[in-house]
Write an enzyme that holds these catalytic residues in place. Sequence first.
Site, PDB file in Angstrom:
ATOM      1  N   HIS A   1       0.806  -1.232   0.000  1.00 56.36           N
ATOM      2  CA  HIS A   1       0.000   0.000   0.000  1.00 56.36           C
ATOM      3  C   HIS A   1       0.840   1.284   0.000  1.00 56.36           C
ATOM      4  O   HIS A   1       0.765   2.107  -0.913  1.00 56.36           O
ATOM      5  CB  HIS A   1      -0.881   0.045   1.258  1.00 56.36           C
TER       6      HIS A   1
HETATM    7  C1  BDR Z   1      -3.015   0.699   5.368  1.00 57.45           C
HETATM    8  O1  BDR Z   1      -3.208   0.174   6.666  1.00 57.45           O
HETATM    9  C2  BDR Z   1      -2.002  -0.277   7.205  1.00 57.45           C
HETATM   10  O2  BDR Z   1      -2.155  -1.543   7.732  1.00 57.45           O
HETATM   11  C3  BDR Z   1      -0.976  -0.211   6.106  1.00 57.45           C
HETATM   12  O3  BDR Z   1       0.283   0.178   6.626  1.00 57.45           O
HETATM   13  C4  BDR Z   1      -1.520   0.818   5.162  1.00 57.45           C
HETATM   14  O4  BDR Z   1      -1.097   2.123   5.518  1.00 57.45           O
HETATM   15  C5  BDR Z   1      -3.731  -0.182   4.371  1.00 57.45           C
HETATM   16  O5  BDR Z   1      -5.100  -0.222   4.650  1.00 57.45           O
END
Ligand code: BDR
Length: 313
Positions: A243
């Site tokens: 992400h």
């Molecule tokens: C986001 O949530 C976190 O778990 C990850 O680091 C990312 O920023 C994805 O939904």
Amino acid sequence: MTPRKIIIDTDPGQDDAVAILLALASPEEIEVMGITVVAGNVPLDLTQTNARKVCELAGKPETLVFAGCDHPLVHRLVTAEHVHGETGLNGPDLPDPDLALQDQHAVDYIIDTLRHEAPGTVTLCPLGPLTNIALALRKAPDIAERIQEIVLMGGAYFEVGNITPAAEFNIYVDPEAAAVVFGCGAPITVMPLDVTHKALVTKPRNDAFRAIGTPVGMAVAEMTDFFERFDKEKYGSEGAPLHDPCVTAYLIRPELFSGRFINVEIETGSALTRGMTVADWWGVTDRPKNANFMGDIDADGFFSLLEERLARL
Ligand code: BDR
Ligand code: CA
């Protein structure tokens, strides 16, 4: 090209770690002024330690790291150990850092930096819940018009949610903060799940990180190995979505991403859909457009960039 000045606001997190490494490996395009840390994937004492570990892994112990808010504006903290492990950075075995935390609170650092630098020259890059950014905007509303851009990972539209059926984790943890940020008037670019769920670390991509053969390459391969076991099971996909590096990749190669300038509002009231990013993708309202909401990514280009840059560290 003058590098773009940024503050990374983060809750590491394996994918946060890769986003930070990519930024620190790209000094031609990005100047990391400071890293501000927030509670999110795990509590603040762990996220701030993880941020310092990552800077040392990158060989950049001179990086300024500031601890920020340890809980959201209104609701109790929700964490994601089920995804990231109990340390938030499970996978590689990284040493305890020598790099010391700065004394200043992250929120004050954000305010002071924006007031001190020329207007329109500092970009904020939130990779976690938006608590620090919202608190800075509340404490010092004058900073909003000084922000060059906020490029954040959070939210979803067609992919809907990952922590609840309706909400993405970063927005869900602090929806009141997200509402402040999306309403602040600064230019905003959003990397939602619609993009990040296309940035999958498949086996060949994980192998490519490992093949870099450096401590950074190995650590990134081990982080994505760990991260992946959860996502593969959950989504049945061929790898874990990476992400947060979409944010720092966008600053280096914006042409890898495409989206629409639309209205995005945050649901804060409903118990069922709290933290939902209500994105007017089809333009069916006349609500004012406030966000450059990304929808697609050149995933091969993104992973080539990551491999090339991580190999520099
Ligand atoms: C986001 O949530 C976190 O778990 C990850 O680091 C990312 O920023 C994805 O939904
Ligand atoms: Ca994150």
